[in-house]
Design a protein around this motif. Structure first.
Motif, PDB file in Angstrom:
ATOM      1  N   UNK A  77       6.807   9.967  -4.540  1.00 50.00           N
ATOM      2  CA  UNK A  77       6.569   9.542  -5.915  1.00 50.00           C
ATOM      3  C   UNK A  77       6.261  10.783  -6.739  1.00 50.00           C
ATOM      4  N   UNK A  78       7.311  11.495  -7.167  1.00 52.11           N
ATOM      5  CA  UNK A  78       7.088  12.750  -7.909  1.00 52.11           C
ATOM      6  C   UNK A  78       6.560  12.484  -9.307  1.00 52.11           C
ATOM      7  N   UNK A  79       6.133  13.551  -9.913  1.00 50.17           N
ATOM      8  CA  UNK A  79       5.574  13.445 -11.267  1.00 50.17           C
ATOM      9  C   UNK A  79       6.696  13.193 -12.270  1.00 50.17           C
ATOM     10  N   UNK A  80       6.560  12.198 -13.115  1.00 51.38           N
ATOM     11  CA  UNK A  80       7.579  11.944 -14.144  1.00 51.38           C
ATOM     12  C   UNK A  80       7.642  13.098 -15.143  1.00 51.38           C
ATOM     13  N   UNK A  81       8.742  13.221 -15.847  1.00 50.68           N
ATOM     14  CA  UNK A  81       8.833  14.300 -16.851  1.00 50.68           C
ATOM     15  C   UNK A  81       7.817  14.100 -17.966  1.00 50.68           C
ATOM     16  N   UNK A  82       7.444  15.203 -18.573  1.00 49.46           N
ATOM     17  CA  UNK A  82       6.418  15.148 -19.615  1.00 49.46           C
ATOM     18  C   UNK A  82       6.942  14.519 -20.891  1.00 49.46           C
ATOM     19  N   UNK A 102       5.942  11.360 -22.737  1.00 45.23           N
ATOM     20  CA  UNK A 102       6.144  10.306 -21.742  1.00 45.23           C
ATOM     21  C   UNK A 102       4.782   9.785 -21.280  1.00 45.23           C
ATOM     22  N   UNK A 103       4.462   8.530 -21.551  1.00 50.57           N
ATOM     23  CA  UNK A 103       3.138   8.016 -21.119  1.00 50.57           C
ATOM     24  C   UNK A 103       3.001   7.931 -19.603  1.00 50.57           C
ATOM     25  N   UNK A 104       4.104   7.735 -18.902  1.00 54.01           N
ATOM     26  CA  UNK A 104       4.025   7.666 -17.441  1.00 54.01           C
ATOM     27  C   UNK A 104       3.599   9.006 -16.839  1.00 54.01           C
ATOM     28  N   UNK A 105       3.989  10.067 -17.507  1.00 53.05           N
ATOM     29  CA  UNK A 105       3.592  11.397 -17.018  1.00 53.05           C
ATOM     30  C   UNK A 105       2.085  11.563 -17.068  1.00 53.05           C
ATOM     31  N   UNK A 106       1.464  11.178 -18.131  1.00 54.98           N
ATOM     32  CA  UNK A 106       0.009  11.311 -18.259  1.00 54.98           C
ATOM     33  C   UNK A 106      -0.719  10.396 -17.266  1.00 54.98           C
ATOM     34  N   UNK A 107      -0.194   9.208 -17.078  1.00 52.77           N
ATOM     35  CA  UNK A 107      -0.813   8.289 -16.108  1.00 52.77           C
ATOM     36  C   UNK A 107      -0.707   8.852 -14.694  1.00 52.77           C
ATOM     37  N   UNK A 108       0.455   9.432 -14.370  1.00 53.17           N
ATOM     38  CA  UNK A 108       0.637  10.017 -13.039  1.00 53.17           C
ATOM     39  C   UNK A 108      -0.359  11.150 -12.816  1.00 53.17           C
TER      40      UNK A 108
END
Length: 330
Positions: A77-82, A102-108
């Motif tokens: 589960x790599x880090x999503x793009x910023x 990208x909100x998913x990046x901050x959550x990750x």
């Protein structure tokens, strides 16, 4: 209609605030993209040395797998793009209008830091210094594995040598068996597992002569015995040996008490024997002194004087026995 739905979707995704869920509480239902903070009490075994790395890693992996977070450590589960493309929502044909956060990046990132914190608080001593400078949980996990799960041939030979030279010495059964279990776990961790038969042989070879009866019975078994079953049998036998030692200690104390009592009685009898001995030694028949002794005895028993034997006072014999003249033919 389509543009309105997409606008609503975009607005909800950008304004979503993740919820932090502390595992170990009664919150069994989790909203999508919720953050999971691992409580340190859920990992009772703390990593302090290479000996307990296998146990620590096993419980950590099981916990993360249950929460679905193991992908942060193994890279699945790599880090999503910023940033993500910012699509235009003003026309029927959305077009890219630059990029957006990208909100998913901050959550990750936030979830990964929670995992890194869980790793750090469950490490002590030298293990904690290894993960102090790590920036991600995967980096800390990799450092610990390279430090404690070295798969080199030198480490394998060292573990096998330790397993061959194990000895119970002054250890308890729990300490002895736990040490062997740690060596077996480390060997399995580097890909060299030891079967139960070989493990039992190593256990029996390191025992003291006190456990010889049980070791002989185990060697004479027709069916193999598991390591866990062997552990239980040695714990029971250790309790038996302790009870026997207590019984022997009580018998020894009783024997010493009886011996001291007997010695006191013997010394008490010998304390009266000098008076009897002197009476027999100096009370032999003497015709010259016999009349003087009779006269002294008849004068009140205060004493008798003998030229050859100076008894100055008969009172010193008053507490033992009364003087009697020796029986003679006269």
């Amino acid at each position: 209609m389509t543009s309105s739905a997409s606008a609503t979707s975009t607005t909800s995704s950008t304004s979503f605030t993740p919820q932090v869920v502390l595992m170990g509480t009664n919150n069994f239902t989790q909203p999508p993209q919720s953050l999971i903070a691992i409580n340190s009490t859920q990992i009772p075994v703390k990593l302090s040395k290479s000996g307990n790395y296998a146990a620590w890693r096993s419980q950590f992996e099981n916990l993360l797998f249950g929460y679905g977070l193991m992908g942060y450590l193994d890279g699945t589960k790599p880090c999503p793009p910023a940033t993500i493309p910012n699509l235009s929502t003003t026309s029927d044909n959305p077009q890219s209008q630059g990029t957006a956060a990208n909100p998913d990046h901050h959550i990750w990132l936030r979830q990964d830091r929670l995992l890194l914190h869980a790793i750090q608080v469950t490490c002590t001593g030298a293990a904690q210094s290894i993960v102090t400078r790590s920036s991600t949980s995967a980096q800390a996990w990799e450092k610990l594995e390279s430090s404690y799960a070295n798969r080199s041939n030198t480490r394998k030979l060292g573990l096998l040598d330790s397993l061959t030279n194990v000895s119970i010495a002054e250890k308890s059964v729990s300490e002895y068996m736990q040490g062997i279990k740690e060596i077996l776990d480390n060997l399995e961790l580097i890909g060299h597992s030891v079967d139960d038969g070989a493990a039992v042989i190593h256990v029996l070879n390191g025992l003291s002569p006190n456990y010889l009866p049980l070791a002989s019975a185990i060697r004479a078994r027709n069916s193999p015995i598991l390591f866990e079953e062997l552990y239980d049998k040695f714990l029971d036998y250790e309790s038996f040996l302790k009870r026997e030692d207590i019984k022997k200690g009580g018998q020894q104390i009783t024997a010493q008490y009886n011996q001291r009592t007997s010695d006191r009685r013997g010394r008490g009898y010998q304390g009266h024997s000098p008076h009897m001995g002197h009476t027999q030694q100096f009370g032999h028949y003497n015709s010259n002194n016999h009349q003087q002794n009779i006269g002294s005895a008849s004068s009140g028993g205060r004493g008798f004087s003998n030229q050859g034997n100076s008894y100055r006072s008969g009172n010193q014999f008053s507490h033992t026995q009364q003087w009697r003249p020796p029986a003679t033919n006269n």
